[in-house]
Design a protein around this motif. Structure first.
Motif, PDB file in Angstrom:
ATOM      1  N   LEU A   1       2.940  33.134  50.950  1.00  0.00           N
ATOM      2  CA  LEU A   1       3.280  32.006  51.815  1.00  0.00           C
ATOM      3  C   LEU A   1       4.712  31.599  51.510  1.00  0.00           C
ATOM      4  N   MET A   2       5.470  31.320  52.560  1.00  0.00           N
ATOM      5  CA  MET A   2       6.847  30.858  52.342  1.00  0.00           C
ATOM      6  C   MET A   2       7.002  29.448  52.893  1.00  0.00           C
ATOM      7  N   LEU A   3       7.602  28.586  52.074  1.00  0.00           N
ATOM      8  CA  LEU A   3       7.884  27.213  52.496  1.00  0.00           C
ATOM      9  C   LEU A   3       9.389  27.075  52.684  1.00  0.00           C
TER      10      LEU A   3
ATOM     11  N   SER B   1       9.755  27.182  41.186  1.00  0.00           N
ATOM     12  CA  SER B   1       9.144  27.642  42.430  1.00  0.00           C
ATOM     13  C   SER B   1       9.046  29.169  42.465  1.00  0.00           C
ATOM     14  N   LEU B   2       9.827  29.838  41.621  1.00  0.00           N
ATOM     15  CA  LEU B   2       9.727  31.300  41.529  1.00  0.00           C
ATOM     16  C   LEU B   2       8.661  31.737  40.532  1.00  0.00           C
ATOM     17  N   GLY B   3       8.025  30.761  39.890  1.00  0.00           N
ATOM     18  CA  GLY B   3       6.955  31.090  38.965  1.00  0.00           C
ATOM     19  C   GLY B   3       7.373  31.164  37.504  1.00  0.00           C
ATOM     20  N   LEU B   4       8.641  30.857  37.214  1.00  0.00           N
ATOM     21  CA  LEU B   4       9.049  30.805  35.804  1.00  0.00           C
ATOM     22  C   LEU B   4       8.371  29.613  35.136  1.00  0.00           C
ATOM     23  N   THR B   5       8.040  29.761  33.859  1.00  0.00           N
ATOM     24  CA  THR B   5       7.510  28.612  33.127  1.00  0.00           C
ATOM     25  C   THR B   5       8.665  27.664  32.826  1.00  0.00           C
ATOM     26  N   HIS B   6       8.321  26.460  32.374  1.00  0.00           N
ATOM     27  CA  HIS B   6       9.365  25.495  32.029  1.00  0.00           C
ATOM     28  C   HIS B   6      10.312  26.081  30.984  1.00  0.00           C
TER      29      HIS B   6
ATOM     30  N   VAL C   1       3.668  31.402  46.247  1.00  0.00           N
ATOM     31  CA  VAL C   1       4.250  30.513  47.254  1.00  0.00           C
ATOM     32  C   VAL C   1       5.757  30.473  47.052  1.00  0.00           C
ATOM     33  N   GLY C   2       6.495  31.049  47.979  1.00  0.00           N
ATOM     34  CA  GLY C   2       7.953  31.027  47.875  1.00  0.00           C
ATOM     35  C   GLY C   2       8.503  29.770  48.498  1.00  0.00           C
ATOM     36  N   MET C   3       9.638  29.302  47.954  1.00  0.00           N
ATOM     37  CA  MET C   3      10.209  28.090  48.543  1.00  0.00           C
ATOM     38  C   MET C   3      11.708  28.261  48.751  1.00  0.00           C
ATOM     39  N   VAL C   4      12.171  27.808  49.903  1.00  0.00           N
ATOM     40  CA  VAL C   4      13.597  27.834  50.219  1.00  0.00           C
ATOM     41  C   VAL C   4      14.045  26.389  50.434  1.00  0.00           C
ATOM     42  N   PHE C   5      15.114  26.020  49.728  1.00  0.00           N
ATOM     43  CA  PHE C   5      15.519  24.623  49.705  1.00  0.00           C
ATOM     44  C   PHE C   5      16.709  24.368  50.634  1.00  0.00           C
ATOM     45  N   GLN C   6      16.840  23.122  51.009  1.00  0.00           N
ATOM     46  CA  GLN C   6      17.975  22.732  51.846  1.00  0.00           C
ATOM     47  C   GLN C   6      19.307  23.063  51.166  1.00  0.00           C
TER      48      GLN C   6
ATOM     49  N   ARG D   1      15.677  36.012  47.415  1.00  0.00           N
ATOM     50  CA  ARG D   1      15.198  35.725  46.064  1.00  0.00           C
ATOM     51  C   ARG D   1      13.730  35.310  46.076  1.00  0.00           C
ATOM     52  N   ALA D   2      13.387  34.459  47.031  1.00  0.00           N
ATOM     53  CA  ALA D   2      11.983  34.031  47.124  1.00  0.00           C
ATOM     54  C   ALA D   2      11.089  35.217  47.504  1.00  0.00           C
ATOM     55  N   LEU D   3      11.572  36.047  48.410  1.00  0.00           N
ATOM     56  CA  LEU D   3      10.752  37.181  48.858  1.00  0.00           C
ATOM     57  C   LEU D   3      10.538  38.208  47.757  1.00  0.00           C
ATOM     58  N   ALA D   4      11.446  38.256  46.798  1.00  0.00           N
ATOM     59  CA  ALA D   4      11.348  39.241  45.730  1.00  0.00           C
ATOM     60  C   ALA D   4      10.071  39.070  44.909  1.00  0.00           C
ATOM     61  N   MET D   5       9.490  37.885  44.955  1.00  0.00           N
ATOM     62  CA  MET D   5       8.220  37.672  44.251  1.00  0.00           C
ATOM     63  C   MET D   5       7.027  38.090  45.106  1.00  0.00           C
TER      64      MET D   5
END
Ligand SMILES: Nc1ncnc2c1ncn2[C@@H]1O[C@H](COP(=O)(O)OP(=O)(O)O)[C@@H](O)[C@H]1O
Ligand SMILES: [Mg+2]
Lengths: 220, 240
Positions: free
Chosen positions: B157-159, A127-132, B79-84, B149-153
Motif C-alpha cells: 500500500l502506498m500513502l 515509514s521505511l520500516g527502520l527501527t528507531h 506501507v510506503g509513504m511519500v511526504f509533502q 525509495r518507498a517502492l524499493a520496500m
C-alpha cells in the motif's frame, strides 16, 4: 614606548613558557577528549525518554553551566579533597575541571544538533520500516554529527583559553609560568604579551584547521 | 485490504479524527480531499502508525495494527509513504537513499538492492541520477526519488500526503505522471491531494474529509459533478 621594553629578552624565557605551553596543550587535549565522551553520554541523556537518565544529565548540565569555571576549579582543588579525603595533584584537578566543564557544554551541543534534524527525517526512516535505533544510526547521527562540528570547534577554543584559569590552582600551564616569570623579573608587559601571543597562536591554528575540516565536509 | 473502523485521534483535548470508517480493496486508488486542518495528514499518519491511534480499529492486509503484539516495523515495511516535503536523506546520494531500507530491513545484499534501485530509477525516469545528492535535484526529481525509495520496500500500500503541494507548478506533472503509472500497474494507493484533475482521472473513489470526518465518498464523477453534501459543494466551489 616600545623602546622602553626588552622584547628580545623574552626569548630567554621561552623554555619555561614552552613547558607551560606543553601543559596547556596536555590538559586541553586530555580534558577535551574526556569532555567529548562525557558530552556524548550526557547529550544522549538529555535526549533520553528515560526520566532518571534525563534528570541526571539535566542537573549536570545546569550545575556546570550555572557556575563560574573559576569556582569549579577552586572547588575541585581545595574543597573536593576535604570531602573525599584524598589530595588531588593540581594537574589531575585541572583535567577534571576542563573535562567536566566542557562535557556539559558539549552535551548541549550534541542535544542541539540531534534536535535540529528535521522531524521528517526520522519519520521517513520509520515509514521505511527502520527501527528507531537504525534511523538514529543511519539517518539522524550522521547529519547531526556534521552540524556539531562548528559549535564543537568553538567549544574547543573556549576550553583551551579556559585552561588559563587553572593557574590559580597551581597547574603549571602557560599562564602560571607567565605569572611566575613576570613576578620574578618585573617584565609584565613583555611576558604577558608573549603569553597572549602563545594562546593566539594555538587558537588561530585550531580555527584554521576547523575551517579546513568544515570545507572538506562541506559544512556551510 | 484495508478496513478502518471508528478511528479516533486526539492531540491532547483536540479531537482531530472523530470516527473515521473506510474500507479499501486491493489495487484501489483512493483520493482524499478536504480543507486544510481537516485531519487528512493525521489520517494517513495513523495508517502507518506515525501517530498513535487514540481508539478504533485499523486492519491492513488482515493484520490489526492496533494489536499490541504486532511488529510495527513489519507493518511499516508493507506501507510506503511519500511526504509533502520529500524527506530525502540529504547526506546520502539518490541510490543510497533507495537501498538503505532494503539492505537494513529486508536484508538484501548491496548488489541486489542496487539492482532493484536501478530498475526503480528507470521507472521514475531518473536513471542517470543515482549518484546525485538530493540538493542537486529539482523538487519534482526529489519527489520521484522519494517514490522510488518507498517502492524499493515493495509495499502493498502506498500513502501519498500532498506529494505535489511543495512543488513549483511546472514540476507537478512529472510527479503525477509517475503516480498515474503506478496506479495503472495496480498499486493500492491513498492520495491526499489538491490536484482535482488527478483525482478525477486516476481515482477509483474520492473521499471528502472535513473536521475529522469523512463527510462524503463516491466515484470522482459523482463527487465532482453532483456532490450531495453542502460542505463538499462549498469546498469544491472554492478549489475548482
Ligand atoms: N503533532 C500534532 N500535535 C498537535 N496537533 C496536531 C498535530 N498534528 C496535527 N495537529 C492538528 O490536527 C489538525 C489536523 O491536522 P492535519 O491532519 O495536518 O490536517 P490536514 O492534513 O487535513 O491539513 C490540525 O488542527 C492540526 O493543528
Ligand atoms: Mg496535511
Amino acid at each position: 614606548m616600545i623602546g622602553r621594553f626588552d622584547w628580545l629578552g623574552v626569548i630567554d624565557f621561552f623554555p619555561q613558557l614552552g613547558i607551560g605551553l606543553c601543559y596547556t596543550l596536555l590538559i586541553s587535549v586530555v580534558g577535551l577528549l574526556i569532555g567529548f565522551v562525557l558530552g556524548a553520554i550526557f547529550g544522549l541523556g538529555r535526549l533520553s525518554k528515560n526520566k532518571l537518565f534525563y534528570s541526571i544529565a539535566s542537573v549536570y548540565v545546569e550545575v556546570i553551566r550555572g557556575t563560574p569555571l573559576l569556582v569549579q576549579a577552586i572547588w575541585v582543588f581545595f574543597a573536593l579533597p576535604l570531602i573525599i579525603e584524598y589530595n588531588l595533584a593540581s594537574i589531575s584537578a585541572g583535567i577534571i575541571v576542563i573535562s567536566v566543564n566542557s562535557g556539559a557544554y558539549i552535551a548541549e551541543i550534541v542535544r542541539g544538533a540531534v534536535q535540529s534534524i528535521e522531524k521528517g527525517q526520522m519519520e521517513a526512516g520509520r515509514s521505511l520500516g527502520l527501527t528507531h535505533n537504525q534511523a538514529m544510526r543511519y539517518i539522524i547521527w550522521p547529519q547531526a554529527f556534521k552540524r556539531m562540528i562548528p559549535p564543537l570547534g568553538n567549544q574547543f577554543i573556549i576550553s583551551i583559553k579556559d585552561t588559563s584559569l587553572l593557574s590559580v590552582i597551581l597547574v603549571p600551564e602557560l599562564m602560571f609560568q607567565g605569572r611566575l616569570v613576570a613576578s620574578n623579573y618585573f617584565n609584565a608587559v613583555e611576558i604577558y604579551t608573549t603569553v597572549a601571543m602563545f594562546y593566539l597562536a594555538i587558537t588561530l591554528t585550531l580555527s584554521f584547521v576547523l575551517r579546513y575540516v568544515e570545507r572538506r565536509l562541506n559544512i556551510q | 485490504m484495508i478496513k478502518v473502523r471508528q478511528l479516533y485521534k486526539k492531540f491532547g483535548d483536540n479531537e482531530v479524527l472523530r470516527g473515521i470508517d473506510c474500507e479499501m480493496k486491493e489495487k484501489e486508488v483512493v483520493c482524499v480531499i478536504g480543507p486544510s486542518g481537516s485531519g487528512k495528514s493525521t489520517f494517513l499518519r495513523c495508517l502507518n502508525l506515525l501517530e498513535t491511534i487514540t481508539s478504533g480499529e485499523v486492519i491492513i492486509d488482515g493484520e490489526n495494527i492496533m494489536n499490541p503484539n504486532i511488529d510495527i516495523n513489519k507493518i511499516r515495511t508493507e506501507v510506503g509513504m511519500v511526504f509533502q516535503q520529500f524527506n530525502l536523506f540529504p547526506h546520502k546520494n539518490v541510490m543510497e537513499n533507495i537501498i538503505l531500507a532494503p539492505m537494513k530491513v529486508r536484508k538484501l545484499s548491496r548488489e541486489e538492492a542496487i539492482a532493484r534501485g536501478e530498475k526503480l530509477l528507470e521507472k521514475v525516469g531518473l536513471s542517470d541520477k543515482g549518484r546525485s545528492y538530493p540538493q542537486q535535484l529539482s523538487g519534482g526529481q526529489q519527489q520521484r526519488v522519494a517514490i522510488a525509495r518507498a517502492l524499493a520496500m515493495e509495499p502493498k500500500l502506498m500513502l501519498f500526503d500532498e506529494p505535489t503541494s511543495a512543488l513549483d507548478p511546472e514540476l507537478v506533472g512529472e510527479v503525477l505522471a509517475v503516480m498515474k503509472q503506478l496506479a495503472e500497474e495496480g498499486m493500492t494507493m491513498i492520495v491526499v491531494t489538491h490536484e482535482m484533475g488527478f483525482a478525477r482521472e486516476v481515482a477509483d473513489r474520492v473521499l471528502f474529509m472535513d473536521h475529522g470526518l469523512i463527510v462524503e465518498e463516491g466515484t470522482p464523477e459523482q463527487i465532482f459533478t453532483s456532490p450531495r453534501s453542502e460542505r463538499t459543494k462549498e469546498f469544491l466551489n472554492k478549489v475548482l
